[in-house]
Design a protein around this motif. Structure first.
Motif, PDB file in Angstrom:
ATOM      1  N   ILE A   4     -37.543  19.724  -7.694  1.00  0.00           N
ATOM      2  CA  ILE A   4     -36.647  20.731  -8.242  1.00  0.00           C
ATOM      3  C   ILE A   4     -37.493  21.840  -8.847  1.00  0.00           C
ATOM      4  CG2 ILE A   4     -34.885  21.233  -9.982  1.00  0.00           C
ATOM      5  CD1 ILE A   4     -34.009  18.300  -9.725  1.00  0.00           C
ATOM      6  N   PHE A   5     -37.160  23.062  -8.517  1.00  0.00           N
ATOM      7  CA  PHE A   5     -37.875  24.214  -9.057  1.00  0.00           C
ATOM      8  C   PHE A   5     -36.852  25.164  -9.639  1.00  0.00           C
ATOM      9  CE2 PHE A   5     -39.682  28.473  -8.662  1.00  0.00           C
ATOM     10  CZ  PHE A   5     -40.853  28.298  -9.364  1.00  0.00           C
ATOM     11  N   GLU A   6     -37.060  25.525 -10.877  1.00  0.00           N
ATOM     12  CA  GLU A   6     -36.141  26.440 -11.542  1.00  0.00           C
ATOM     13  C   GLU A   6     -36.937  27.345 -12.467  1.00  0.00           C
ATOM     14  OE1 GLU A   6     -32.575  26.299 -14.861  1.00  0.00           O
ATOM     15  OE2 GLU A   6     -33.040  24.510 -13.732  1.00  0.00           O
ATOM     16  N   PHE A   7     -36.563  28.609 -12.531  1.00  0.00           N
ATOM     17  CA  PHE A   7     -37.165  29.504 -13.498  1.00  0.00           C
ATOM     18  C   PHE A   7     -36.165  30.567 -13.894  1.00  0.00           C
ATOM     19  CE2 PHE A   7     -38.110  31.452  -9.443  1.00  0.00           C
ATOM     20  CZ  PHE A   7     -37.943  32.807  -9.662  1.00  0.00           C
ATOM     21  N   VAL A   8     -36.346  31.079 -15.081  1.00  0.00           N
ATOM     22  CA  VAL A   8     -35.529  32.171 -15.595  1.00  0.00           C
ATOM     23  C   VAL A   8     -36.444  33.382 -15.653  1.00  0.00           C
ATOM     24  CG1 VAL A   8     -34.223  33.040 -17.557  1.00  0.00           C
ATOM     25  CG2 VAL A   8     -34.113  30.608 -16.942  1.00  0.00           C
ATOM     26  N   PHE A   9     -35.998  34.462 -15.096  1.00  0.00           N
ATOM     27  CA  PHE A   9     -36.842  35.635 -15.004  1.00  0.00           C
ATOM     28  C   PHE A   9     -36.082  36.857 -15.479  1.00  0.00           C
ATOM     29  CE2 PHE A   9     -38.628  39.287 -12.811  1.00  0.00           C
ATOM     30  CZ  PHE A   9     -39.975  39.126 -13.099  1.00  0.00           C
ATOM     31  N   HIS A  10     -36.683  37.580 -16.380  1.00  0.00           N
ATOM     32  CA  HIS A  10     -36.101  38.832 -16.867  1.00  0.00           C
ATOM     33  C   HIS A  10     -37.056  39.951 -16.462  1.00  0.00           C
ATOM     34  CE1 HIS A  10     -33.154  36.611 -19.161  1.00  0.00           C
ATOM     35  NE2 HIS A  10     -34.135  35.821 -19.546  1.00  0.00           N
ATOM     36  N   GLY A  11     -36.746  40.645 -15.426  1.00  0.00           N
ATOM     37  CA  GLY A  11     -37.621  41.710 -14.945  1.00  0.00           C
ATOM     38  C   GLY A  11     -37.314  42.044 -13.506  1.00  0.00           C
ATOM     39  N   ASN A  12     -38.262  42.653 -12.862  1.00  0.00           N
ATOM     40  CA  ASN A  12     -38.088  43.076 -11.474  1.00  0.00           C
ATOM     41  C   ASN A  12     -38.923  42.209 -10.554  1.00  0.00           C
ATOM     42  OD1 ASN A  12     -36.485  45.272 -12.289  1.00  0.00           O
ATOM     43  ND2 ASN A  12     -38.312  46.434 -12.755  1.00  0.00           N
ATOM     44  N   ILE A  13     -38.394  41.939  -9.393  1.00  0.00           N
ATOM     45  CA  ILE A  13     -39.117  41.208  -8.361  1.00  0.00           C
ATOM     46  C   ILE A  13     -39.170  42.115  -7.133  1.00  0.00           C
ATOM     47  CG2 ILE A  13     -39.129  39.199  -6.845  1.00  0.00           C
ATOM     48  CD1 ILE A  13     -37.532  37.702  -9.007  1.00  0.00           C
ATOM     49  N   TYR A  14     -40.365  42.349  -6.644  1.00  0.00           N
ATOM     50  CA  TYR A  14     -40.553  43.164  -5.453  1.00  0.00           C
ATOM     51  C   TYR A  14     -41.100  42.258  -4.360  1.00  0.00           C
ATOM     52  CZ  TYR A  14     -40.187  46.966  -8.789  1.00  0.00           C
ATOM     53  OH  TYR A  14     -39.750  47.817  -9.766  1.00  0.00           O
ATOM     54  N   PHE A  15     -40.459  42.252  -3.219  1.00  0.00           N
ATOM     55  CA  PHE A  15     -40.946  41.463  -2.103  1.00  0.00           C
ATOM     56  C   PHE A  15     -40.442  42.080  -0.820  1.00  0.00           C
ATOM     57  CE2 PHE A  15     -36.919  39.661  -3.329  1.00  0.00           C
ATOM     58  CZ  PHE A  15     -36.280  39.419  -2.130  1.00  0.00           C
ATOM     59  N   GLY A  16     -41.038  41.651   0.272  1.00  0.00           N
ATOM     60  CA  GLY A  16     -40.599  42.141   1.571  1.00  0.00           C
ATOM     61  C   GLY A  16     -41.704  42.866   2.293  1.00  0.00           C
ATOM     62  N   ASN A  17     -41.424  43.171   3.520  1.00  0.00           N
ATOM     63  CA  ASN A  17     -42.384  43.824   4.400  1.00  0.00           C
ATOM     64  C   ASN A  17     -42.852  45.149   3.812  1.00  0.00           C
ATOM     65  OD1 ASN A  17     -43.934  44.321   6.624  1.00  0.00           O
ATOM     66  ND2 ASN A  17     -42.237  44.803   7.984  1.00  0.00           N
ATOM     67  N   GLY A  18     -44.156  45.259   3.564  1.00  0.00           N
ATOM     68  CA  GLY A  18     -44.719  46.501   3.048  1.00  0.00           C
ATOM     69  C   GLY A  18     -44.681  46.655   1.542  1.00  0.00           C
ATOM     70  N   SER A  19     -44.108  45.691   0.827  1.00  0.00           N
ATOM     71  CA  SER A  19     -43.986  45.841  -0.621  1.00  0.00           C
ATOM     72  C   SER A  19     -45.343  45.884  -1.320  1.00  0.00           C
ATOM     73  CB  SER A  19     -43.125  44.729  -1.211  1.00  0.00           C
ATOM     74  OG  SER A  19     -43.696  43.461  -0.960  1.00  0.00           O
ATOM     75  N   ASN A  21     -47.861  47.503  -0.469  1.00  0.00           N
ATOM     76  CA  ASN A  21     -48.368  48.870  -0.434  1.00  0.00           C
ATOM     77  C   ASN A  21     -47.835  49.715  -1.590  1.00  0.00           C
ATOM     78  OD1 ASN A  21     -49.718  48.282   1.974  1.00  0.00           O
ATOM     79  ND2 ASN A  21     -47.930  48.825   3.192  1.00  0.00           N
ATOM     80  N   SER A  22     -46.750  49.280  -2.190  1.00  0.00           N
ATOM     81  CA  SER A  22     -46.132  50.015  -3.298  1.00  0.00           C
ATOM     82  C   SER A  22     -46.502  49.447  -4.662  1.00  0.00           C
ATOM     83  CB  SER A  22     -44.607  49.967  -3.163  1.00  0.00           C
ATOM     84  OG  SER A  22     -44.201  50.470  -1.920  1.00  0.00           O
ATOM     85  N   LEU A  23     -47.166  48.316  -4.690  1.00  0.00           N
ATOM     86  CA  LEU A  23     -47.369  47.600  -5.941  1.00  0.00           C
ATOM     87  C   LEU A  23     -48.148  48.406  -6.983  1.00  0.00           C
ATOM     88  CD1 LEU A  23     -46.857  45.044  -7.489  1.00  0.00           C
ATOM     89  CD2 LEU A  23     -48.881  44.044  -6.445  1.00  0.00           C
ATOM     90  N   LYS A  24     -49.267  49.002  -6.594  1.00  0.00           N
ATOM     91  CA  LYS A  24     -50.060  49.757  -7.565  1.00  0.00           C
ATOM     92  C   LYS A  24     -49.260  50.926  -8.151  1.00  0.00           C
ATOM     93  CE  LYS A  24     -54.509  50.230  -6.988  1.00  0.00           C
ATOM     94  NZ  LYS A  24     -55.838  50.535  -6.460  1.00  0.00           N
ATOM     95  N   GLN A  25     -48.468  51.600  -7.326  1.00  0.00           N
ATOM     96  CA  GLN A  25     -47.651  52.722  -7.805  1.00  0.00           C
ATOM     97  C   GLN A  25     -46.545  52.240  -8.739  1.00  0.00           C
ATOM     98  OE1 GLN A  25     -48.505  55.826  -7.310  1.00  0.00           O
ATOM     99  NE2 GLN A  25     -46.812  56.625  -8.507  1.00  0.00           N
ATOM    100  N   ILE A  26     -45.925  51.119  -8.414  1.00  0.00           N
ATOM    101  CA  ILE A  26     -44.873  50.548  -9.265  1.00  0.00           C
ATOM    102  C   ILE A  26     -45.444  50.191 -10.633  1.00  0.00           C
ATOM    103  CG2 ILE A  26     -43.363  48.541  -9.575  1.00  0.00           C
ATOM    104  CD1 ILE A  26     -43.038  48.602  -6.453  1.00  0.00           C
ATOM    105  N   VAL A  27     -46.612  49.565 -10.637  1.00  0.00           N
ATOM    106  CA  VAL A  27     -47.274  49.189 -11.888  1.00  0.00           C
ATOM    107  C   VAL A  27     -47.564  50.430 -12.729  1.00  0.00           C
ATOM    108  CG1 VAL A  27     -49.419  48.248 -12.856  1.00  0.00           C
ATOM    109  CG2 VAL A  27     -48.237  47.034 -11.003  1.00  0.00           C
ATOM    110  N   LYS A  28     -48.079  51.451 -12.092  1.00  0.00           N
ATOM    111  CA  LYS A  28     -48.443  52.683 -12.803  1.00  0.00           C
ATOM    112  C   LYS A  28     -47.208  53.404 -13.343  1.00  0.00           C
ATOM    113  CE  LYS A  28     -51.023  56.965 -12.219  1.00  0.00           C
ATOM    114  NZ  LYS A  28     -51.860  57.762 -11.325  1.00  0.00           N
ATOM    115  N   GLU A  29     -46.193  53.592 -12.506  1.00  0.00           N
ATOM    116  CA  GLU A  29     -44.992  54.323 -12.911  1.00  0.00           C
ATOM    117  C   GLU A  29     -44.243  53.648 -14.054  1.00  0.00           C
ATOM    118  OE1 GLU A  29     -42.619  54.767  -9.403  1.00  0.00           O
ATOM    119  OE2 GLU A  29     -43.880  56.370  -8.594  1.00  0.00           O
ATOM    120  N   ASN A  30     -44.282  52.328 -14.095  1.00  0.00           N
ATOM    121  CA  ASN A  30     -43.547  51.577 -15.111  1.00  0.00           C
ATOM    122  C   ASN A  30     -44.406  51.177 -16.310  1.00  0.00           C
ATOM    123  OD1 ASN A  30     -40.701  51.063 -13.950  1.00  0.00           O
ATOM    124  ND2 ASN A  30     -42.082  50.703 -12.234  1.00  0.00           N
TER     125      ASN A  30
END
Length: 67
Positions: A4-19, A21-30
């Motif tokens: 069984i795996f369970e977690f509670v997450f408060h925030g944004n999750i980015y995933f998917g094809n090409g995501s 490539n956007s990670l450094k910009q997302i980190v910087k902008e936020n």
């Protein structure tokens, strides 16, 4: 017994094809300075993945490695 795996997450999750490539910009902008990255154990050995994680300009990167 089933795993069984369970977690509670408060925030944004980015995933998917090409995501990645956007990670450094997302980190910087936020103005993120702490990250939690969930990654498959096999991917931790891939140079591209290591380089991406190591290149993030943050104070703390917590890696959760799943098998």
């Amino acid at each position: 017994m089933e795993d069984i795996f369970e977690f509670v997450f408060h925030g944004n999750i980015y995933f998917g094809n090409g995501s990645r490539n956007s990670l450094k910009q997302i980190v910087k902008e936020n103005h993120y300075n702490r990250l939690c990255i969930v990654v498959d154990e096999g991917l931790t050995k891939v140079e591209m993945v290591r380089e991406l994680i190591d290149s993030l300009e943050v104070d703390l990167v917590h890696e959760v490695i799943c098998d």
